[in-house]
Write a protein that holds these residues in place. Sequence first.
Motif, PDB file in Angstrom:
ATOM      1  N   GLU A  19       0.837  -1.199   0.000  1.00  0.00           N
ATOM      2  CA  GLU A  19       0.000   0.000   0.000  1.00  0.00           C
ATOM      3  C   GLU A  19       0.874   1.253   0.000  1.00  0.00           C
ATOM      4  O   GLU A  19       0.602   2.210  -0.726  1.00  0.00           O
ATOM      5  N   GLY A  30      -7.164   1.266  -2.834  1.00  0.00           N
ATOM      6  CA  GLY A  30      -8.074   1.179  -1.696  1.00  0.00           C
ATOM      7  C   GLY A  30      -7.718  -0.037  -0.851  1.00  0.00           C
ATOM      8  O   GLY A  30      -7.144  -1.008  -1.358  1.00  0.00           O
TER       9      GLY A  30
ATOM     10  N   ASN B 103      -6.862   7.893  13.422  1.00  0.00           N
ATOM     11  CA  ASN B 103      -6.622   7.334  12.092  1.00  0.00           C
ATOM     12  C   ASN B 103      -5.936   5.973  12.162  1.00  0.00           C
ATOM     13  O   ASN B 103      -5.276   5.551  11.225  1.00  0.00           O
ATOM     14  N   LYS B 114      -3.083   1.657  10.994  1.00  0.00           N
ATOM     15  CA  LYS B 114      -3.485   2.557   9.904  1.00  0.00           C
ATOM     16  C   LYS B 114      -4.112   1.804   8.742  1.00  0.00           C
ATOM     17  O   LYS B 114      -4.999   2.323   8.069  1.00  0.00           O
ATOM     18  N   ILE B 115      -3.643   0.588   8.487  1.00  0.00           N
ATOM     19  CA  ILE B 115      -4.253  -0.163   7.382  1.00  0.00           C
ATOM     20  C   ILE B 115      -5.548  -0.829   7.858  1.00  0.00           C
ATOM     21  O   ILE B 115      -6.509  -0.957   7.097  1.00  0.00           O
ATOM     22  N   LYS B 118      -8.537   1.518   7.586  1.00  0.00           N
ATOM     23  CA  LYS B 118      -9.015   1.652   6.204  1.00  0.00           C
ATOM     24  C   LYS B 118      -9.889   0.465   5.811  1.00  0.00           C
ATOM     25  O   LYS B 118     -10.907   0.617   5.145  1.00  0.00           O
ATOM     26  N   TYR B 122     -13.872   0.568   4.761  1.00  0.00           N
ATOM     27  CA  TYR B 122     -14.421  -0.135   3.595  1.00  0.00           C
ATOM     28  C   TYR B 122     -15.563  -1.068   4.023  1.00  0.00           C
ATOM     29  O   TYR B 122     -16.610  -1.119   3.377  1.00  0.00           O
ATOM     30  N   LEU B 143      -8.800  10.906   7.752  1.00  0.00           N
ATOM     31  CA  LEU B 143      -9.444   9.917   6.875  1.00  0.00           C
ATOM     32  C   LEU B 143     -10.471  10.538   5.940  1.00  0.00           C
ATOM     33  O   LEU B 143     -10.936   9.882   5.013  1.00  0.00           O
ATOM     34  N   ALA B 148      -6.274  11.130   1.544  1.00  0.00           N
ATOM     35  CA  ALA B 148      -6.642   9.876   2.215  1.00  0.00           C
ATOM     36  C   ALA B 148      -7.212   8.906   1.186  1.00  0.00           C
ATOM     37  O   ALA B 148      -8.040   9.307   0.358  1.00  0.00           O
ATOM     38  N   ASN B 149      -6.765   7.664   1.230  1.00  0.00           N
ATOM     39  CA  ASN B 149      -7.348   6.709   0.276  1.00  0.00           C
ATOM     40  C   ASN B 149      -8.576   6.006   0.850  1.00  0.00           C
ATOM     41  O   ASN B 149      -8.942   4.923   0.423  1.00  0.00           O
ATOM     42  N   THR B 150      -9.211   6.656   1.807  1.00  0.00           N
ATOM     43  CA  THR B 150     -10.511   6.204   2.305  1.00  0.00           C
ATOM     44  C   THR B 150     -11.661   7.009   1.673  1.00  0.00           C
ATOM     45  O   THR B 150     -12.827   6.672   1.884  1.00  0.00           O
ATOM     46  N   ASP B 153     -14.229   5.121  -0.553  1.00  0.00           N
ATOM     47  CA  ASP B 153     -15.132   4.264   0.222  1.00  0.00           C
ATOM     48  C   ASP B 153     -16.160   5.102   0.983  1.00  0.00           C
ATOM     49  O   ASP B 153     -17.326   4.727   1.095  1.00  0.00           O
TER      50      ASP B 153
END
Lengths: 95, 204
Positions: A19, A30, B103, B114-115, B118, B122, B143, B148-150, B153
Motif C-alpha cells: 500500500e 483502496g 486514524n 493505519k491499514i 481503512k 471499507y 481519513l 486519504a485513500n478512504t 469508500d
Amino acid sequence: MTAEYIITFDNTSSAIKAEQYLLAARLRVGVMPLPSQVRAGCGICLRLPEEQIGAALEVLCGNSIADNGVYVRTAAGNTYVYGAVDDRSDLWNGN
Amino acid sequence: MEIIDMLGKPCPIPVIEAKKALARPGADSILVKVDNFVAVQNLEKMAKGYGYGFTYAEKSPDAFDVSVSLDGKAPPVQATAADVPQDIQCAPGEGLVVAIGRNTMGEGAEELGKILIKGFVYSLTELPAPPAYVFFFNSGAYLTTEGANTIDDLKKLEEKGTKIFTCGTCLNYYNLQEKLAVGAVTNMFGITEKLAAAANVINI
C-alpha cells in the motif's frame, strides 16, 4: 462502472508495504478486508481501478513485493463476484 | 398512565423504551409519543405480539399518540438494545452511529492500525444496513481529507445514505480545514446529539 482488481498477499507486512509503495506512486489504491469468496491470502487486500492495475503490478514487481493473487471484481446486485486472474499478460499490456 | 416521549428517537428505541415502561412494577398502560408511522406499526406489532391493547391517534403527519395497555396480561420481559423483537422493521442502518476518533484501529503497531482502519471504513460500505452517521474527530480527520485513500469508500457510503461529518475544531487543529474531501463539518453539539440519540454506537 469499470471493473476493479484486488491484489492479495501472503502476509500483512507485504500488504502494508505494498500500500505504501502504491500510494507513493500516486495510484488510486483502496484497502479492504479479504473478501470471503477469496480463500487465499492474508486478511487485508488492496483494490485498484482497472486502468491502474497494470501500473500497480509493475510498482510491486519493481519493489520486490510478491503478491498472492490478482482477482477481478464485478458488481452483482448488492454484492460482488471475484474471479481469479490466471493470465496477467493482458493487465500488463494494457498499461 | 406513563407518557413516553419518543419524538426524534430512531428505530428501534421507541419499542425498547415502551417495553421497559410496561415492564416497570405497577405499569398498566402507557402513552408513547412518536413522530413516524413506522414506529406506530412497530409498537402495534410489539403490543399484539403480547396480546396487549393497542390504539393510536394521528395528531399531525409527524406526531402520533400510541396507547398500549397490558389488559391484564403479564408484563414483557425487559428489553435492551441488543434484544430487539425480530419482527420490528427499522429502515436500513437507522440508529447506528460510528465514531472514529483516530486514524488507526486498535493498540500496537501504528502501520498495522493505519491499514486496519481503512479496511474497517471499507467494511462499513458492505454492511446490509449502513450506519446513519459516521463522525470523524481528532486524527480521524485525516481519513476524510485530501490525500486519504478512504475517500472513495466514504463517498460510496454517502451514496448509500450515510451522513458523514468531521469535527471542525479538529480540521482546524491539524490545518486541514481547506482539505475536507467528503461529507460536511460539524461541532461537538452535533456529534454529541447524534451519539446520544443512537440506538447503537461503534466507537473506534
